[in-house]
Design a protein around this motif. Structure first.
Motif, PDB file in Angstrom:
ATOM      1  N   MET A  14       0.825  -1.207   0.000  1.00 33.98           N
ATOM      2  CA  MET A  14       0.000   0.000   0.000  1.00 33.98           C
ATOM      3  C   MET A  14       0.863   1.263   0.000  1.00 33.98           C
ATOM      4  SD  MET A  14      -2.995  -1.116  -0.275  1.00 33.98           S
ATOM      5  CE  MET A  14      -3.892   0.402  -0.011  1.00 33.98           C
ATOM      6  N   ARG A  15       1.947   1.216   0.767  1.00 35.62           N
ATOM      7  CA  ARG A  15       2.870   2.355   0.749  1.00 35.62           C
ATOM      8  C   ARG A  15       3.463   2.551  -0.643  1.00 35.62           C
ATOM      9  NH1 ARG A  15       6.852   2.092   6.025  1.00 35.62           N
ATOM     10  NH2 ARG A  15       5.345   2.708   7.638  1.00 35.62           N
ATOM     11  N   SER A  16       3.891   1.443  -1.238  1.00 35.78           N
ATOM     12  CA  SER A  16       4.500   1.535  -2.559  1.00 35.78           C
ATOM     13  C   SER A  16       3.512   2.035  -3.592  1.00 35.78           C
ATOM     14  CB  SER A  16       5.037   0.160  -2.978  1.00 35.78           C
ATOM     15  OG  SER A  16       5.677   0.234  -4.229  1.00 35.78           O
ATOM     16  N   GLY A  17       2.260   1.529  -3.541  1.00 36.71           N
ATOM     17  CA  GLY A  17       1.252   1.997  -4.488  1.00 36.71           C
ATOM     18  C   GLY A  17       0.971   3.478  -4.343  1.00 36.71           C
ATOM     19  N   ALA A  18       0.794   3.936  -3.093  1.00 32.45           N
ATOM     20  CA  ALA A  18       0.538   5.356  -2.866  1.00 32.45           C
ATOM     21  C   ALA A  18       1.712   6.214  -3.317  1.00 32.45           C
ATOM     22  CB  ALA A  18       0.251   5.601  -1.385  1.00 32.45           C
ATOM     23  N   GLN A  19       2.918   5.746  -3.028  1.00 32.79           N
ATOM     24  CA  GLN A  19       4.112   6.516  -3.382  1.00 32.79           C
ATOM     25  C   GLN A  19       4.302   6.590  -4.891  1.00 32.79           C
ATOM     26  OE1 GLN A  19       7.670   5.453  -1.214  1.00 32.79           O
ATOM     27  NE2 GLN A  19       8.947   5.708  -3.015  1.00 32.79           N
ATOM     28  N   MET A  20       4.221   5.448  -5.576  1.00 33.62           N
ATOM     29  CA  MET A  20       4.498   5.422  -7.005  1.00 33.62           C
ATOM     30  C   MET A  20       3.425   6.149  -7.799  1.00 33.62           C
ATOM     31  SD  MET A  20       5.887   1.492  -7.303  1.00 33.62           S
ATOM     32  CE  MET A  20       6.389   1.607  -9.017  1.00 33.62           C
ATOM     33  N   ILE A  21       2.159   5.986  -7.400  1.00 29.56           N
ATOM     34  CA  ILE A  21       1.084   6.684  -8.108  1.00 29.56           C
ATOM     35  C   ILE A  21       1.193   8.192  -7.899  1.00 29.56           C
ATOM     36  CG2 ILE A  21      -1.418   7.032  -8.159  1.00 29.56           C
ATOM     37  CD1 ILE A  21      -1.729   4.061  -7.540  1.00 29.56           C
ATOM     38  N   SER A  22       1.583   8.607  -6.691  1.00 29.16           N
ATOM     39  CA  SER A  22       1.701  10.041  -6.407  1.00 29.16           C
ATOM     40  C   SER A  22       2.835  10.672  -7.197  1.00 29.16           C
ATOM     41  CB  SER A  22       1.924  10.253  -4.908  1.00 29.16           C
ATOM     42  OG  SER A  22       0.827   9.782  -4.151  1.00 29.16           O
ATOM     43  N   TYR A  23       4.012  10.077  -7.132  1.00 32.10           N
ATOM     44  CA  TYR A  23       5.182  10.680  -7.770  1.00 32.10           C
ATOM     45  C   TYR A  23       5.198  10.494  -9.278  1.00 32.10           C
ATOM     46  CZ  TYR A  23       7.427  12.088  -3.451  1.00 32.10           C
ATOM     47  OH  TYR A  23       7.732  12.732  -2.270  1.00 32.10           O
ATOM     48  N   GLU A  24       4.366   9.578  -9.806  1.00 32.21           N
ATOM     49  CA  GLU A  24       4.232   9.466 -11.253  1.00 32.21           C
ATOM     50  C   GLU A  24       3.696  10.750 -11.864  1.00 32.21           C
ATOM     51  OE1 GLU A  24       1.897   6.186 -12.466  1.00 32.21           O
ATOM     52  OE2 GLU A  24       3.580   4.793 -12.550  1.00 32.21           O
ATOM     53  N   LEU A  25       2.884  11.485 -11.101  1.00 35.11           N
ATOM     54  CA  LEU A  25       2.320  12.726 -11.627  1.00 35.11           C
ATOM     55  C   LEU A  25       3.404  13.754 -11.890  1.00 35.11           C
ATOM     56  CD1 LEU A  25      -0.799  12.981  -9.278  1.00 35.11           C
ATOM     57  CD2 LEU A  25      -0.731  12.192 -11.651  1.00 35.11           C
ATOM     58  N   SER A  26       4.252  13.992 -10.892  1.00 35.24           N
ATOM     59  CA  SER A  26       5.332  14.961 -11.078  1.00 35.24           C
ATOM     60  C   SER A  26       6.323  14.493 -12.138  1.00 35.24           C
ATOM     61  CB  SER A  26       6.068  15.200  -9.754  1.00 35.24           C
ATOM     62  OG  SER A  26       5.210  15.803  -8.807  1.00 35.24           O
ATOM     63  N   LEU A  27       6.617  13.190 -12.145  1.00 34.20           N
ATOM     64  CA  LEU A  27       7.531  12.651 -13.141  1.00 34.20           C
ATOM     65  C   LEU A  27       6.980  12.835 -14.545  1.00 34.20           C
ATOM     66  CD1 LEU A  27       9.590   9.433 -12.828  1.00 34.20           C
ATOM     67  CD2 LEU A  27       8.195   9.717 -14.858  1.00 34.20           C
ATOM     68  N   GLY A  28       5.686  12.521 -14.727  1.00 25.97           N
ATOM     69  CA  GLY A  28       5.079  12.681 -16.043  1.00 25.97           C
ATOM     70  C   GLY A  28       5.008  14.127 -16.487  1.00 25.97           C
ATOM     71  N   ILE A  29       4.702  15.041 -15.559  1.00 24.43           N
ATOM     72  CA  ILE A  29       4.626  16.462 -15.908  1.00 24.43           C
ATOM     73  C   ILE A  29       6.001  16.993 -16.294  1.00 24.43           C
ATOM     74  CG2 ILE A  29       4.120  18.767 -14.998  1.00 24.43           C
ATOM     75  CD1 ILE A  29       1.956  17.457 -13.264  1.00 24.43           C
ATOM     76  N   ALA A  30       7.053  16.527 -15.604  1.00 24.09           N
ATOM     77  CA  ALA A  30       8.413  16.943 -15.957  1.00 24.09           C
ATOM     78  C   ALA A  30       8.774  16.491 -17.367  1.00 24.09           C
ATOM     79  CB  ALA A  30       9.409  16.380 -14.949  1.00 24.09           C
ATOM     80  N   LEU A  31       8.367  15.260 -17.734  1.00 17.61           N
ATOM     81  CA  LEU A  31       8.631  14.784 -19.092  1.00 17.61           C
ATOM     82  C   LEU A  31       7.804  15.543 -20.117  1.00 17.61           C
ATOM     83  CD1 LEU A  31       8.837  10.904 -18.571  1.00 17.61           C
ATOM     84  CD2 LEU A  31      10.691  12.569 -18.668  1.00 17.61           C
ATOM     85  N   MET A  32       6.551  15.860 -19.775  1.00 21.85           N
ATOM     86  CA  MET A  32       5.715  16.633 -20.693  1.00 21.85           C
ATOM     87  C   MET A  32       6.267  18.046 -20.902  1.00 21.85           C
ATOM     88  SD  MET A  32       3.381  14.721 -21.902  1.00 21.85           S
ATOM     89  CE  MET A  32       4.578  13.374 -21.804  1.00 21.85           C
ATOM     90  N   THR A  33       6.943  18.574 -19.893  1.00 22.05           N
ATOM     91  CA  THR A  33       7.565  19.889 -20.044  1.00 22.05           C
ATOM     92  C   THR A  33       8.591  19.873 -21.176  1.00 22.05           C
ATOM     93  OG1 THR A  33       7.262  20.324 -17.677  1.00 22.05           O
ATOM     94  CG2 THR A  33       8.866  21.689 -18.842  1.00 22.05           C
ATOM     95  N   ILE A  34       9.380  18.810 -21.234  1.00 18.15           N
ATOM     96  CA  ILE A  34      10.371  18.696 -22.311  1.00 18.15           C
ATOM     97  C   ILE A  34       9.690  18.392 -23.642  1.00 18.15           C
ATOM     98  CG2 ILE A  34      12.421  17.457 -23.076  1.00 18.15           C
ATOM     99  CD1 ILE A  34      12.818  19.329 -20.691  1.00 18.15           C
ATOM    100  N   CYS A  35       8.587  17.642 -23.620  1.00 15.35           N
ATOM    101  CA  CYS A  35       7.851  17.384 -24.860  1.00 15.35           C
ATOM    102  C   CYS A  35       7.291  18.683 -25.444  1.00 15.35           C
ATOM    103  CB  CYS A  35       6.725  16.382 -24.605  1.00 15.35           C
ATOM    104  SG  CYS A  35       7.274  14.691 -24.296  1.00 15.35           S
TER     105      CYS A  35
END
Length: 359
Positions: free
Chosen positions: A163-184
């Motif tokens: 549950m910790r891993s799911g909450a952590q990975m789903i949460s930080y995927e947002l910032s990670l994806g937005i950072a990649l979209m910034t370069i796109c």
């Protein structure tokens, strides 16, 4: 710079020249690629295990593993053989089907992302016009394997870790994806080969000015949390959860989780190399023609691996420098600070691109 695509095209022409049917040629090529990807996956995972153990020892003024082989270089092979001969145990009360399925989901997600990375000039397996979006989608599948592992183990510690891993990975995927979209937004494309080609004159980290630098910092932090690395390794906190979501696993099933964890470190480093540091492109400085010609002699694979290993070094450095944070601090940092900053930075990059304030 040498184009490895000439080798692959020549091999394809050689198979077609034998008179085999087209579908058989495609099948043979797919089998060869699959074997090469799995072999590369295994070698990289073993290298990264030794890489971190030696770096950890260096940070702590130790020698690290030294007993097996010269300077301990064969220690990882001894560990691998030990895992392979261990018995596979399913405890009473576990959901046997899901318990055995979980590590294969995690390893499949990791291998698929590895196949998307451009290793060199002409060395790329998957190249779609939505390549970055595909990588983000596949990375989300790994979370399912971790959740299944924690739930199917029938253990409260594994469930808390999952549950910790799911909450952590789903949460930080947002910032990670937005950072990649910034370069796109800066590149104007999500195609992986086009992203690399756009950085022939200058890497995006330098072309994008302040928004690109901010996106790079956000990405490295989010990627560290996404891979459950310290100081964000709450899902595997040994002083609380024994080992986290894979506590009840043994043998090769535990080995799959172990390999995927280290390969994900290389994958996020490879994506950072692709998006910010030019992928396999050499370092070019406008106006320095002699210097640029010398850089072109270095093989593209060396450029890609060198950059990826450097990013991995930084992430490993984080783990052995900063203390582990609490779960509430980790989630608050993402939702209160990192994601708002990444959204604001995305808007800033859009303004820079609209006004032409970039190289």
């Amino acid at each position: 710079m040498f184009d490895f695509g000439k080798w692959t095209s020549a091999f394809n022409s050689l198979l077609l020249g034998t008179g085999m049917a087209d579908w058989l040629v495609v099948l043979i090529e797919c089998v060869i690629i699959a074997v090469l990807v799995l072999a590369t996956y295994t070698v990289l995972a073993l290298f990264y295990i030794l890489y971190e153990r030696k770096l950890c020892a260096w940070f702590q003024c130790r020698l690290g593993p030294m007993r097996v082989g010269k300077w301990g270089l064969l220690q990882v092979f001894a560990d691998m053989f030990k895992i392979l001969i261990k018995e596979l145990i399913c405890l009473k009360g576990t959901d046997r089907f899901l318990f055995k399925l979980a590590p294969y989901i995690v390893i499949t997600s990791s291998v698929t992302m590895l196949a998307c990375l451009p290793w060199g000039n002409g060395l790329q397996i998957i190249d779609w016009n939505i390549g970055i979006f595909f990588i983000l989608a596949v990375s989300s599948v790994g979370v399912l394997g971790i959740l299944l592992a924690g739930w199917a183990s029938n253990n409260k510690y594994t469930l808390i870790g999952a549950m910790r891993s799911g909450a952590q990975m789903i949460s930080y995927e947002l910032s990670l994806g937005i950072a990649l979209m910034t370069i796109c937004v800066l590149a104007g494309t999500m195609n992986i080969s086009e992203l690399v080609a756009e950085q022939e004159s200058a890497w995006f980290l330098f072309r994008g000015h302040i928004p690109a630098i901010i996106a790079f910092i956000i990405y490295v932090i989010a990627a560290t949390a996404e891979t459950n690395r310290g100081p964000f390794d709450l899902p595997e906190a040994e002083h609380e959860l024994t080992a986290g979501y894979h506590t009840e696993y043994s043998g090769i099933h535990f080995g799959f989780f172990y390999l995927a964890e280290y390969l994900n470190l290389f994958i996020v480093s490879g994506i950072a190399t692709l998006m910010f540091l030019g992928g396999w492109m050499p370092l070019h400085i406008p106006g320095w023609d002699g210097f640029n010609d010398i850089m072109n002699y270095i093989p593209s694979v060396v450029w890609f691996l060198g950059k990826a290993f450097f990013i991995s070094f930084v992430i490993i450095w984080f783990k052995w420098t900063f203390p582990r944070v609490r779960i509430d601090q980790m989630l608050a940092f993402e939702w209160k600070y990192l994601m708002p900053f990444s959204l604001a930075n995305l808007i800033l990059m859009a303004v820079f691109v609209a006004l032409g304030w970039h190289f």
